[in-house]
Design an enzyme around this catalytic site. Structure first.
Site, short mmCIF file in Angstrom:
data_model
loop_
_atom_site.label_atom_id
_atom_site.label_comp_id
_atom_site.label_asym_id
_atom_site.label_seq_id
_atom_site.Cartn_x
_atom_site.Cartn_y
_atom_site.Cartn_z
CE LYS A 51 -15.09 -2.90 -5.82
NZ LYS A 51 -14.45 -2.07 -4.80
CE LYS A 111 -10.34 -14.37 -5.80
NZ LYS A 111 -9.57 -13.17 -5.66
CE LYS A 144 -4.26 -1.93 1.71
NZ LYS A 144 -4.40 -2.70 2.96
#
Ligand code: TRP
Length: 327
Positions: A197, A194, A111
């Site tokens: 999102k 898979k 991140k």
């Protein structure tokens, strides 16, 4: 009865992958454990959401979880931000957590790389907040995906550290209850393995019939089997996996035979699949609409959940304060 805690990251609407992944396990667990499920709205603040977005996504998630079968009479379902006891434990845990170990967490490094202008202290101490969520209820088990394993190791480490510093065995070490092993994996209809999102290939529980139909009819296929009883390529196998989950055994066998004798018509299979997905999701969608429209009820449920959680959290915290020396 053993205690289970899990946090739900408020990221967008639920899709079929979520439903057959975490959600089904939660619904099962609420019958077998003393469950605390919460919407991790504090964790979501690391990316600085707008006030309106926090409110909206929180209510949507609550409505969707309830619609899927999370039952407030069997578990505590609440917002993290309603149980302030967690913050005090977070502070205590942070006093014995070291910069070096937090900086080494893979998701922190990822991140920090992705948002170099917003490497805030909340992001750095994400694992201590998560440990506080878990330890405040002295949880024995935590259902999480593989991506949370490092955070779980930290939570166990913090529990051990507290125990050894104060020479007791106050906190049980929370075990990961791997969702990845138990969950049915929902494939993508774009030929990928898979539904997710970030893959952009989701069928959402709130999708209307037309949208679902469109998404299914667009599913990736191929020219069809060339020799009888051949192996299915991934995109076709995905359709069959889907049929296996939402359709009847008869429908599955029918199309499997058609595949094997090379007479399969993908259009028919897709029509069947769309119809069966719709039959599955439409009652859930209706319940989502009902809950979403009833903000008073949502408020009441969240309040009761918070109270249940708070009652237990306050007990833990009183003991922690005593152990630490605040008497
Ligand atoms: N970190 C989890 C995730 O990203 C969400 C979470 C926050 C959580 N606190 C938790 C999960 C406590 C389990 C227990 O999915």
């Amino acid at each position: 009865m053993e205690t289970v805690v899990s946090g739900i990251r408020p990221t967008g609407n639920l899709h079929l992958g979520n439903y057959f992944g975490a959600l089904k396990s939660f619904i099962q667990m609420q019958n077998e454990y003393n469950c605390y499920f919460f919407i991790a709205d504090w964790h979501s603040m690391t990316t600085h959401p707008k006030p309106g977005d926090i409110q909206r996504s929180a209510n949507t998630i609550l409505a969707e979880y309830l619609a899927c079968g999370i039952d407030p009479s069997k578990c505590a379902i609440y917002f993290q931000s309603d149980v302030k006891e967690v913050l005090e434990l977070y502070l205590y845990l942070n006093m014995n957590t070291y910069l070096g170990e937090l900086e080494r967490v893979t998701s922190f490094k990822d991140k920090a790389r992705k948002q170099p202008n917003n490497v805030n202290a909340g992001l750095l101490t994400y694992p201590t907040l998560m440990a506080a969520d878990i330890l405040i209820h002295k949880a024995a088990k935590v259902p999480v995906g593989k991506d949370q394993e490092q955070n779980m190791e930290m939570a166990r480490k913090f529990a051990r550290r507290f125990n050894s510093f104060y020479e007791n065995d106050f906190f049980p070490e929370p075990a990961s209850f791997s969702l990845s092993n138990k969950a049915i994996k929902i494939p993508g209809l774009d030929g990928s393995g898979k539904m997710g999102k970030s893959e952009g290939n989701c069928i959402y529980l709130i999708d209307d019939d037309k949208t679902i139909q469109k998404k299914v009819m667009k599913a990736v296929t191929d020219a069809g089997p060339q020799t009888p009883n051949s192996e299915k390529p991934e995109s076709i196998q995905n359709l069959f996996t889907f049929l296996d989950i939402v359709s009847s055994k008869e429908a599955y066998n029918f199309y499997d035979e058609k595949w094997n004798d090379c007479s399969i018509r993908y259009g028919d299979l897709k029509k069947q699949l769309a119809q069966d997905i719709i039959a599955f999701t439409s009652p859930i969608r209706e319940r989502i609409m009902e809950y979403s429209a009833n903000t008073e009820l949502l408020k009441k449920i969240a309040k009761e959940g918070a109270e249940k959680s708070q009652e237990n959290a306050a007990k833990t915290l009183a003991e922690v304060r005593h152990i630490i020396g605040f008497r």
